[in-house]
Scaffold this motif. Structure first.
Motif, short mmCIF file in Angstrom:
data_model
loop_
_atom_site.label_atom_id
_atom_site.label_comp_id
_atom_site.label_asym_id
_atom_site.label_seq_id
_atom_site.Cartn_x
_atom_site.Cartn_y
_atom_site.Cartn_z
N GLY A 138 -35.87 41.92 24.58
CA GLY A 138 -36.71 40.87 25.87
C GLY A 138 -36.15 39.57 25.72
N LEU A 139 -35.17 39.92 25.91
CA LEU A 139 -33.96 38.61 27.21
C LEU A 139 -33.54 39.51 28.68
N PRO A 140 -33.28 38.49 29.22
CA PRO A 140 -32.79 38.63 30.73
C PRO A 140 -31.09 38.98 29.92
N CYS A 141 -31.13 40.00 31.09
CA CYS A 141 -29.23 40.39 31.28
C CYS A 141 -28.98 40.35 32.62
N VAL A 142 -27.31 39.56 32.28
CA VAL A 142 -26.76 39.97 33.42
C VAL A 142 -25.37 40.80 33.72
N ALA A 143 -25.29 41.65 34.19
CA ALA A 143 -24.40 42.73 33.79
C ALA A 143 -22.51 42.51 35.27
N SER A 144 -21.62 42.35 34.23
CA SER A 144 -20.75 41.67 34.69
C SER A 144 -20.14 40.67 35.10
N VAL A 145 -20.96 40.07 34.32
CA VAL A 145 -19.87 38.54 34.25
C VAL A 145 -18.65 37.71 34.90
N ARG A 146 -19.01 37.19 35.77
CA ARG A 146 -17.03 36.17 35.91
C ARG A 146 -17.67 35.40 34.89
N ASP A 147 -18.70 34.70 35.48
CA ASP A 147 -18.32 32.84 35.73
C ASP A 147 -19.77 32.46 34.30
N VAL A 148 -19.69 31.37 33.50
CA VAL A 148 -20.97 30.72 33.03
C VAL A 148 -21.00 28.97 33.46
N ARG A 149 -21.73 28.84 34.07
CA ARG A 149 -21.71 27.46 33.36
C ARG A 149 -23.19 27.34 32.95
N LEU A 150 -23.01 26.05 31.79
CA LEU A 150 -24.23 26.28 31.37
C LEU A 150 -24.94 24.27 31.68
N VAL A 151 -26.15 24.13 32.06
CA VAL A 151 -26.65 23.39 32.73
C VAL A 151 -28.00 23.02 31.65
N ASP A 152 -28.52 21.67 32.16
CA ASP A 152 -29.87 21.61 31.93
C ASP A 152 -29.95 21.08 30.26
N GLY A 153 -28.67 20.38 29.76
CA GLY A 153 -28.37 20.67 28.11
C GLY A 153 -28.15 21.86 28.08
N CYS A 154 -27.42 22.71 27.60
CA CYS A 154 -27.71 23.49 27.52
C CYS A 154 -28.56 24.48 27.37
N ARG A 155 -29.27 24.17 28.26
CA ARG A 155 -30.65 25.41 28.00
C ARG A 155 -30.65 26.36 29.26
#
Ligand code: SF4
Ligand code: SF4
Lengths: 299, 635
Positions: A138-155
């Motif tokens: 029951g989680l969101p899914c993103v495919a073909s990810v190239r880059d991720v930035r964590l914001v909002d205190g890693c939330r």
């Protein structure tokens, strides 16, 4: 932060130099046991995310026997912290659905903030594990990810992902989230040092066991239908032509021409297009009864 | 002759200070002897020092000046030492000796001035220390004051011309007849000599001992064989080398005289890359000097590693020009590889573009990632026997190598080689799918573990088939199998294809009939030439081809310029500076030949690319010597 990387071990057949039909012409040296390149990219992305976040725990999760044990150790040496192995009884051949159920059960115990897996493996190329995992959990899914930035205190994760034809989708979603990565998109640019190797050999394999019985809940029947050639009568090619042209004629002649229409426009228009198509070809039941069924299931 | 007891005390004190300055050397030498089991090689040392061949070679003017200073200082020292004893020489001999000393003084003066000018006008940023200036000036002062002493003595004692001391006589004609002057000059001369002695370990002159020791305890292993990482501990087939260099390497660092011959011949330095082998060695030496010597002589590896930038160490092509031309047997290449090893094994850092190649080696066992299943494909249709076949009749193994197996152009070269060997009646077999990369690139990129695992796999196969003789077509594979597999217990004979062909031609087992009407120059591959001393067979083979007009490139044989593809550089990007292959291509163009013959897959590719990039109207063709022979062979 805990990042779980699903690592697929594959027996990659890169050649068929065998002589034996029984072995499907595969000689022993035609295969290598390795980590799927897409899984390796998933690890690459995890390492990158951890580096940006400054902290984090990377767990590797793999299914079945450790056939590529040394390569898994290499993944640990590259920077992963733990290794979980989901034991499968009886060496059963599992399909994507069963695999994803088993993995999701394991993930249920791991309390991950980020779940990263390869988008499509080099051997089966089904591309189902990521989306199925997300479905089960029951989680969101993103495919073909190239880059991720964590914001909002890693939330929250701000994800850049390939959206086909060179387009890039920028998706922002709350953690936990399932991400899938294409092979080669997050290359690991370093190699393990001697100390890394030594450390990796000290990491214990943590085994998890789940009963495979009853995995297929909800699916009553599934049948895989192998492709069948659809014969089409082709007139004998003109024997005055050269061999290449004749073969070409035979091949093109036997293709079943499919008429198609490219749906363009925004999502609504494309969905309208699909509905119109299904309606026009009688795939849709009259609106009346569909509404009735909706009412029933809603109740 | 020394006169007072004070003089003796002063001399003793100077010698004690000098010995104290050299205190750390005996420890290092002991370590060299214990660690690398290198005995002193007095025979070589004497021929080296008396003949000066290595010092003169390559740079005759400076070499002869060195020879002059060596004898000019050494002989008077011996004479003065003997003069302390009441020996009486016949007048004629004493006079002759005096004449020789006089002339030598003049020669030292000239050589000293020459050295001084050279050092003062050389580029200061390339690691050439200016500290050589002080001892040189001191040397000049000693010689000049010696002449003044002699002049003053002659002025006081002799009348008229003294044939024994022409220079002293010249001086005497301009000096006043003053005993005071003579005494003052004598003391000055004496103190200058003492100062020189005291400064020996602290100035450039320490090379007297350091370089001598390095030559005396030289590494007698094959120069093409890199030794396993220093201080290796094997643990699960992994190396734990916390020491960057072994004692022998540290001894070399001390010995460097910063002459810059390595840099003059280094392709990377010539192409304007950051790498300059002299700077590498000098920076390491400086670091070593600053480091305290811990018990056991182990120097903190990271201290030394920081002295050289990553860009420098990855620019090396492993061509061995620096090793070839160093007059005091320093091996900058080995330092660079040691630093790479440290970078890779200790920090896991490697240029990103090389990582996929390393992965290919790890997973597939070849540099292209094509897989060993395809390793025998090049021989399709040729019916080359595999050593695994039961009734195979092979006297030697044809080592194919990754390039021979997968590089489209080199596969053809391999097929031609098969033709030649068959025509010559050589019975050979291949390993086919059982062969792996020899590990040369992995080792020279610093991944010692990978090299060892590949080498062990190959060794197992060699042992399985009892391989006794190997013919290799790639010089890198040739060198690795021949010189580096020894440490793993190899005792087979390894030939390079060109040697083999030269042998066949010499014994008239193949005849070359069809002419190749071309002017052709030989490009000496580093790993055949400098590393293994194979220069002549290439020329013998080419001369045997009718019609070929053989010319030499301006840099040939020992001085041949590298193509730029060695030591893993084939897989690395060209960073600042010119491309080395273009540099060589320009030399080939200027030579005006129609074709250039090489005998290495890397040279072939690099030179073809280099010449291609010059966009010439009629570019010289790049041919492998095997191709040249095959084209000329009678059917
Ligand atoms: S390493 Fe050898 S060639 Fe290079 S500067 Fe030092 S002494 Fe000269
Ligand atoms: S081996 Fe060649 S490229 Fe490397 S430092 Fe020596 S001369 Fe330069």
């Amino acid at each position: 932060m805990k990042i779980v990387v699903c690592i697929k071990q594959v027996l990659h057949t890169y050649a068929r130099t065998g002589m034996d039909l029984q072995d499907r012409y595969v000689a022993p040296e035609d295969r290598v046991r390795m980590i799927d390149p897409a899984s390796e990219s998933a690890l690459g992305l995890a390492l990158k995310i951890r580096e940006l976040a400054g902290e984090g725990n990377i767990c590797l999760l793999t299914l079945g026997p450790l056939t590529a044990g040394e390569e898994l150790r290499r993944c640990l040496a590259l920077g992963a912290d733990q290794l979980y192995q989901v034991d499968v009884d009886g060496g059963a051949e599992l399909d994507s659905r069963s695999k994803s159920v088993l993995l999701s059960r394991a993930l249920g115990h791991l309390d991950a903030d980020l779940i990263i897996c390869g988008r499509e493996s080099i051997d089966t190329a089904n591309g189902q594990i990521g989306p199925r995992l997300a479905g089960h959990l029951g989680l969101p899914c993103v495919a073909s990810v190239r880059d991720v930035r964590l914001v909002d205190g890693c939330r929250t994760a701000e994800v850049r992902a390939g959206a086909g034809r060179g387009r890039v989708a920028v998706v922002s979603c709350r953690l936990p989230v399932v991400l899938t990565v294409e092979a080669g998109s997050a290359a690991i640019e370093h190699i393990p040092s001697v100390d890394d190797w030594r450390r990796s050999r000290q990491v214990p394999v943590q085994r998890m066991f789940f009963d495979t019985a009853g995995i297929a809940t909800g699916v009553l029947r599934e049948e895989i239908i192998a492709p069948r050639p659809r014969p089409k009568i082709v007139p004998a090619p003109d024997c005055g032509l050269d061999a290449f042209a004749r073969i070409d004629l035979l091949l093109t002649g036997s293709n079943v021409e499919k008429k198609g229409e490219m749906l363009v426009g925004d999502i609504e228009r494309q969905v309208d297009g699909i509905i119109a198509f299904l309606d026009a070809h009688g795939f849709l039941e009259p609106l009346q009864s569909a509404a009735g069924r909706e009412g029933v299931s809603g109740g | 002759m020394l006169t007072t007891a004070l003089d003796y005390i002063l001399v003793l004190a100077a010698v004690i200070v000098m010995l104290a300055g050299f205190a750390r050397r005996p420890a290092r030498v002991r370590q060299v002897v214990e660690e690398s089991r290198r005995p002193a090689d007095f025979g070589y040392f004497l021929s080296y020092i008396l003949g000066h061949g290595r010092i003169v070679g390559g740079r005759p003017l400076a070499g002869i000046a060195h020879l002059a200073v060596f004898w000019g200082v050494g002989l008077p020292l011996v004479v003065i030492a003997f003069a302390q004893f009441p020996l009486v020489l016949p007048a004629g001999i004493a006079g002759l000796l005096s004449l020789v000393m006089d002339v030598l003084g003049l020669v030292v003066l000239a050589a000293g001035v020459y050295f001084l000018i050279r050092r003062l006008t050389s580029a200061p940023d390339l690691g050439a220390p200016r500290r050589v200036v002080v001892p040189l000036l001191l040397l000049l002062v000693i010689v000049l004051s010696g002449f003044v002493v002699e002049g003053a003595r002659l002025r006081l004692t002799a009348a008229g011309y003294a044939w024994q001391s022409p220079v002293g006589w010249c001086c005497s004609s301009v000096l006043p007849a003053s005993p005071l002057l003579m005494q003052a000059a004598l003391r000055f001369h004496f103190f200058a000599v003492l100062l020189f002695v005291v400064l020996l370990p602290f100035t450039f002159m320490r090379h007297l001992l350091a370089a001598s020791l390095n030559v005396l305890y030289r590494d007698r292993g094959h120069r093409g064989a890199l030794t396993p990482a220093a201080g290796v501990v094997t643990e699960n087939a992994l190396l734990a080398g916390d020491r960057l260099f072994d004692a022998g390497q540290l001894l070399e660092l001390d010995a460097c005289v910063a002459c810059g011959r390595c840099a003059e011949n280094c392709p990377a330095a010539l192409a304007g890359k950051v790498l300059n082998p002299r700077r590498v060695v000098q920076n390491l030496a400086r670091c070593l000097e600053a480091a305290p010597v811990p018990a056991g002589g182990n120097i903190d590896a990271s201290r030394l590693a920081d002295a050289v930038s990553a860009e420098e160490m990855w620019a090396c092509t492993g061509c061995m020009a620096c090793v070839e031309h160093c007059p005091v047997l320093v091996r900058p290449l080995v330092k660079v590889i040691g630093l790479r090893r440290h970078e890779v094994q200790m920090h896991g850092r490697m240029p990103a573009e090389a990582v996929p190649m390393i992965r290919n080696l790890e997973i597939y066992g070849d540099v292209d990632g094509r897989g060993c299943a395809h390793r025998g494909d090049w021989a399709h249709g040729l019916d080359v026997p595999h050593l695994s076949e039961r009734d195979v009749d092979a006297e030697m193994l044809l080592w194919v190598g990754c390039q021979g197996a997968f590089h489209p152009r080199y596969r053809e070269v391999l097929r031609e080689l098969v033709k030649i060997l068959r025509a010559g009646g050589v019975r050979f077999g291949i390993l086919g799918t059982e062969e792996r990369c020899c590990g040369d690139a992995a080792r020279r990129l610093g991944d010692e573990n990978l090299f060892l695992s590949l080498a062990r796999e190959n060794m197992d196969v060699f042992n399985k088939y009892g391989v006794r003789r190997i013919v290799a077509v790639c010089p890198h594979g040739y060198n690795t199998l021949k010189n580096e597999y020894r440490e793993l217990g190899a005792d087979f004979e390894v030939w390079h294809a060109v040697e083999c062909i030269a042998d066949l031609i010499r014994n008239r087992r193949v005849t070359l009939r069809y002419p190749l009407e071309k002017s052709l120059a030989i490009h000496d591959p580093c790993y055949l030439g400098r590393v293994n001393g194979i220069y002549e067979p290439l020329r013998t083979v080419v001369r045997a081809v009718p019609g070929v007009r053989l010319t030499e490139l301006p840099r040939n044989r020992e001085r041949a310029l590298c193509c730029g593809g060695g030591a893993g550089r084939m897989w690395l990007h060209e960073k600042p500076g010119q491309s080395i292959n273009q540099l060589r291509a320009r030399e080939i163009r200027e030579c005006g030949v129609e074709a250039v013959g090489a005998a290495c897959p890397f040279c072939l590719t690099m030179l073809e690319d280099g010449i291609g990039s010059l966009e010439l109207e009629s570019p010289p063709r790049v041919l492998d010597i095997v191709e040249i022979v095959a084209a000329s062979m009678a059917d």
